[in-house]
Design an enzyme around this catalytic site. Structure first.
Site, short mmCIF file in Angstrom:
data_model
loop_
_atom_site.label_atom_id
_atom_site.label_comp_id
_atom_site.label_asym_id
_atom_site.label_seq_id
_atom_site.Cartn_x
_atom_site.Cartn_y
_atom_site.Cartn_z
N GLN A 243 39.14 38.12 33.38
CA GLN A 243 38.06 38.80 34.09
C GLN A 243 38.40 40.27 34.33
O GLN A 243 39.49 40.58 34.83
CB GLN A 243 37.81 38.13 35.43
CG GLN A 243 36.74 38.83 36.25
CD GLN A 243 36.21 37.94 37.36
OE1 GLN A 243 36.80 37.86 38.43
NE2 GLN A 243 35.13 37.25 37.08
N LEU A 255 41.59 47.49 43.74
CA LEU A 255 40.30 46.81 43.86
C LEU A 255 39.48 47.30 45.04
O LEU A 255 40.00 47.54 46.12
CB LEU A 255 40.56 45.31 44.05
CG LEU A 255 39.36 44.41 44.36
CD1 LEU A 255 38.50 44.22 43.12
CD2 LEU A 255 39.81 43.07 44.90
N GLU A 390 45.70 30.23 40.43
CA GLU A 390 45.36 31.01 39.24
C GLU A 390 46.14 30.57 38.01
O GLU A 390 45.66 30.68 36.88
CB GLU A 390 45.58 32.51 39.52
CG GLU A 390 44.98 33.39 38.42
CD GLU A 390 44.94 34.88 38.80
OE1 GLU A 390 45.06 35.19 40.01
OE2 GLU A 390 44.78 35.71 37.89
N ARG A 401 34.87 33.76 36.23
CA ARG A 401 34.91 33.28 37.61
C ARG A 401 33.92 34.03 38.49
O ARG A 401 33.75 35.24 38.34
CB ARG A 401 36.33 33.47 38.18
CG ARG A 401 36.43 33.13 39.65
CD ARG A 401 37.85 33.18 40.15
NE ARG A 401 38.43 34.51 40.26
CZ ARG A 401 38.13 35.41 41.20
NH1 ARG A 401 37.22 35.14 42.11
NH2 ARG A 401 38.73 36.59 41.22
#
Lengths: 590, 234
Positions: A243, A255, A390, A401
């Site tokens: 992803q 992030l 994970e 996901r």
């Protein structure tokens, strides 16, 4: 090696993130002698970086919410190669697992009625896609992972879990029956190598985003569990599925949560256009992550990117106002100021799709038991080995996901594995001791590094690996680039086999750890590359220019990468949930 | 060229710690201190330090930079470098394992001592325990602690009595549970802290507040605990 110390536990859990701590908690509560072994102090694990929340139909924002809608979204989000029995299990067990976390003390944000706050996230719907956007992600401001990880660590302290903090797992030990019977591990502080023996070895080692040059992942996310499994000859599933999170901060890779868009933020191109309206007219900025990431890359490739080099887009948040930003997204404001030098209350954040999550991993059933395949393609359980979080591919995420589903995956399947191991231990597990030769096999690569005298340096080789993956296995892929990448990786593997470790000291030798991690990055990169080349279609996060369509005739399947002969096979996707009708594959639009 | 001076000590080979001088070409970029350390580790792979998330949330890389504790991954050179010089030392007051890695055992022991988990002796409901947004707000500024130890190792009271004074981080955590409307063990928690050392060694000099990389205020939390202890005593 007769002097090597041995430790014995009922269960050894490798990895102290959310999945490992949840499994450890379940087993400690049941009175089993349980150890969690982690290369960092547990609260330094990457779960701590999760921001937006944990998605679960607890019926707080909407009392009529239904786990079946969550399951539908999950299966659709995964582009129909999520195993439906596993998705069903996660969505039905989820509420219990979330309420348990709350009872342990997790400081969730709250609605006025005192219930857990839930926010909208990407790919969420009501009524099987027909009822509009749902708000299903339970949040502790934008620090949900931090709150969850600390709460789980605290619960383990309360229940007497043994912690082997700052110990590094090197390789699995298998006995004459090919059962996994423990692991070779290194105490980082002293340099001592020991064998940890156990009837249940649980891999909870997390992801491997560090195979890419640009990633949201922590520096420790080096795929140690995948590396150990592959070196033990076990196959891994769906490794081509990586992803790319739409909103990594440009340059730093850090992030910023999808919750920004959940709270009403949106992406704009250099013309100030809210471009997601063109690509996903209904869900817009809250379409699946793969869809948003691809749209962003297309905007950039077509010359509508922002900045001097036109190589990113903007995430606009200022219209949300200071109060929402301070209350709901305080961590984002902090990260944005630190890494983008932007205050989101008055300027947009420069963002770019960034490697974020490994959907693939070690195939497991819902109990966390590792699954391998024989030469005729029949599944079998790998005795003694479990995988959760994970590193596992149970598979609830399929080819893509949904946001907020990783934290749910961690707690639901960490808990499930703990429960299963408890009952298996109670019923009795046969244990055949490993021989000295079995142990020596697991020591080969540590010895290789310890005996290397000169050779290329680890950081340089790592940088090359990351660049190959970035160039050939990014958001969009094509045959010739991938073939080139596979070739480059094969040459790199030869060089890594001859690389040198100059520091041979014992006490807290981080150069040795980084060398051992490089072996694992190499294993993950190669499995990813070869599986990506094999899957000749576009599905979820795997997008090919040369095969732009989904091919349900040939590829409504998991891929299985076999390390011994570097072959890619196929494995059936589960379409048999127990309590609901299966969800048939449909064209996936948002 | 940036002048970097780093504390080095490997117990296997060094009889005493020493400062090693490096020169780093930052090409004029305002890097984070962690980036500089990564560059140095490429020059000398034996340099040891902890790091993980590289975004200020995991708390691995607390360190003393030009005399002030902080996280190397979120501290830009422009915030700390003076006269083109950067001095990196391990967090003060804890035993050094190697180079910039300290032994955190005493710090963690104080954390464990305050029972850092919710205690509630009533049966759990089938759903979550309810908590009003106002009650939940009382946890803001407390639950965000990342256990980096920057505060406790900047505290002279902790340097003197690391075995008996809980320290700012542990006390912040203690108050996080005292302040939680869902916790029922207030009396028990307070009685565990009711001695001359655990809380009252805090002299309110606020070094903890000055260094906390998350902008938290342990001194205020300690003040609240004092108030509760004093109210309890009367």
């Amino acid at each position: 090696m007769s002097t090597m110390r041995s430790l014995t536990f009922d269960a050894i859990i490798i990895g102290g993130g959310g999945a490992g701590l949840r499994a450890g908690l379940e087993l400690s509560q049941s009175g089993k002698k349980t150890a969690v072994l982690s290369k960092v102090f547990p609260t330094r694990s990457h779960t701590v970086s999760a921001q937006g929340g944990i998605t679960c139909a607890i019926g707080s924002a909407d009392p009529n919410d239904d786990w079946r809608w969550h399951m539908y979204d999950t299966v659709k989000g995964g582009d129909y190669i999520a195993d439906q029995d596993a998705a069903e299990y996660m969505c039905t067990e989820g509420p219990k697992a979330v309420f348990e976390l709350e009872h342990m003390g997790l400081p969730f944000s709250r609605f006025d009625n005192g219930r857990i706050y839930q926010r909208p996230f990407g790919g969420q719907s009501k009524d099987f896609g027909k009822g509009g956007q749902a708000a299903r992600t339970c949040a502790a401001a934008d620090r949900t992972g931090h709150a969850l990880l600390h709460t789980l660590y605290q619960a383990n302290l309360k229940n007497g879990t043994v912690f082997l903090d700052e110990w590094y797992a090197i390789d699995l030990v298998k006995n004459a029956n090919d059962d996994v019977v423990g692991v070779i591990a290194l105490c980082i502080e002293t340099g001592e190598t020991v064998i940890v023996k156990s009837k249940a070895t649980v891999l909870a080692t997390g992801g491997a985003g560090r195979i890419y040059a640009s990633t949201t992942n922590a520096l420790i996310n080096t795929g140690d569990g995948i590396g150990m499994a592959l070196r033990a000859g076990l196959p891994v599933q769906d490794m081509e599925m990586w992803q790319f999170h739409p909103t990594g901060i440009h340059g730093a890779g850090v992030l910023v949560t999808e919750g920004c868009r959940g709270e009403g933020g949106y992406l704009v191109n250099k013309d100030g256009e809210r471009f997601m309206e063109r690509y996903a007219p209904n869900a817009k900025d809250l379409a699946g992550r793969d869809v948003v990431a691809r749209s962003m890359v297309l905007e950039i490739l077509e010359g509508r990117g922002c900045g001097e080099n036109g190589d990113h887009v903007f995430l606009k948040l200022d219209h949300l106002g200071e109060e929402v930003l301070n209350k709901r997204l305080p961590g984002i404001s902090e990260l944005s100021k630190t890494f983008a030098h932007v205050d989101p209350t008055n300027a947009p954040i420069p963002v770019v799709p960034t490697c974020h999550y490994m959907m693939g991993g070690i195939a497991t059933n819902v109990h966390g038991q590792a699954i391998a395949q024989d030469d005729s393609g029949n599944d079998h359980i790998v005795n003694g080995l479990y995988a959760v979080g994970e590193v596992a591919c149970v598979s609830v995420h399929g080819a893509n996901r949904l946001g907020g589903n990783s934290l749910l995956d961690l707690v639901v399947f960490g808990r499930a594995a703990g429960k299963y191991i408890e009952s298996a231990l109670n019923e009795g597990i046969e244990y055949l001791e490993p021989t000295q030769a079995d142990i020596d096999t697991a020591l080969v690569r540590l010895n290789r590094w310890n005996e290397s005298d000169s050779g290329e340096s680890v950081p340089e080789l790592k940088r090359e690996l990351q660049q190959i993956m970035q160039n050939s296995f990014g958001v969009f892929r094509q045959e010739d680039k991938m073939e080139e990448g596979v070739q480059q990786l094969s040459e790199l593997r030869e060089r890594i086999a001859k690389a040198g470790l100059s520091d041979k000291s014992q006490v807290f030798n981080t150069a040795r750890i980084e060398a051992l991690e490089l072996d694992n990055l190499m294993e993950v990169a190669e499995a990813t590359a070869i599986a990506a080349l094999a899957r000749k279609e576009s599905r979820g996060a795997h997008s090919r220019y040369d095969f732009p369509d989904r091919d349900d005739v040939n590829w409504l399947k998991h891929s299985m990468f076999f390390p011994r002969d570097k072959r890619v096979g196929k494995r059936d996707v589960n379409f048999a949930p127990k309590t609901v009708e299966r969800f048939e594959p449909k064209i996936r639009t948002y | 060229m940036l002048q970097v001076s780093i504390y080095r000590y490997n117990p296997e080979t060094d009889s005493a710690p020493y400062m090693q001088e490096f020169q780093v070409d930052t090409q004029g970029r305002d890097l984070m201190v962690l980036n500089v350390m990564e560059m140095l580790k490429e020059q000398d792979s034996s340099l040891a330090y902890r790091r993980s998330c590289r975004e200020g949330v995991c708390g691995s890389d607390g360190m003393n930079m030009n005399g002030k504790n902080g996280l190397t991954c979120v501290t830009a050179l422009s915030e700390v470098v003076k006269d083109n010089k950067l001095v990196l030392r391990p967090l003060p007051g804890l035993p050094v394992v190697r180079d910039l890695v300290v032994d955190m055992s005493l710090f963690y022991k104080q954390y464990e001592r305050i029972q850092p988990y919710l205690l509630n002796d009533t049966p759990a409901p089938a759903i979550e325990r309810l908590q009003s947004p106002e009650d939940r707000d009382k946890l803001d500024g407390l639950y965000e602690c990342i256990l980096c130890a920057c505060c406790s190792t900047a505290c002279p009271s902790f340097w003197w009595n690391p075995d008996k004074f809980v320290g700012p981080s542990g006390l912040l955590q203690a108050y996080r549970f005292l302040a939680d409307s869902r916790d029922t063990a207030t009396e028990e928690r307070l009685s565990e802290l009711d001695d001359p050392f655990s809380v009252f060694r805090c002299r309110g000099i606020m070094n903890c507040v000055a260094v906390c990389p998350k902008g938290l205020n342990p001194t205020r939390a300690i003040g609240k605990i004092r108030e509760l202890l004093l109210a309890n005593a009367t």
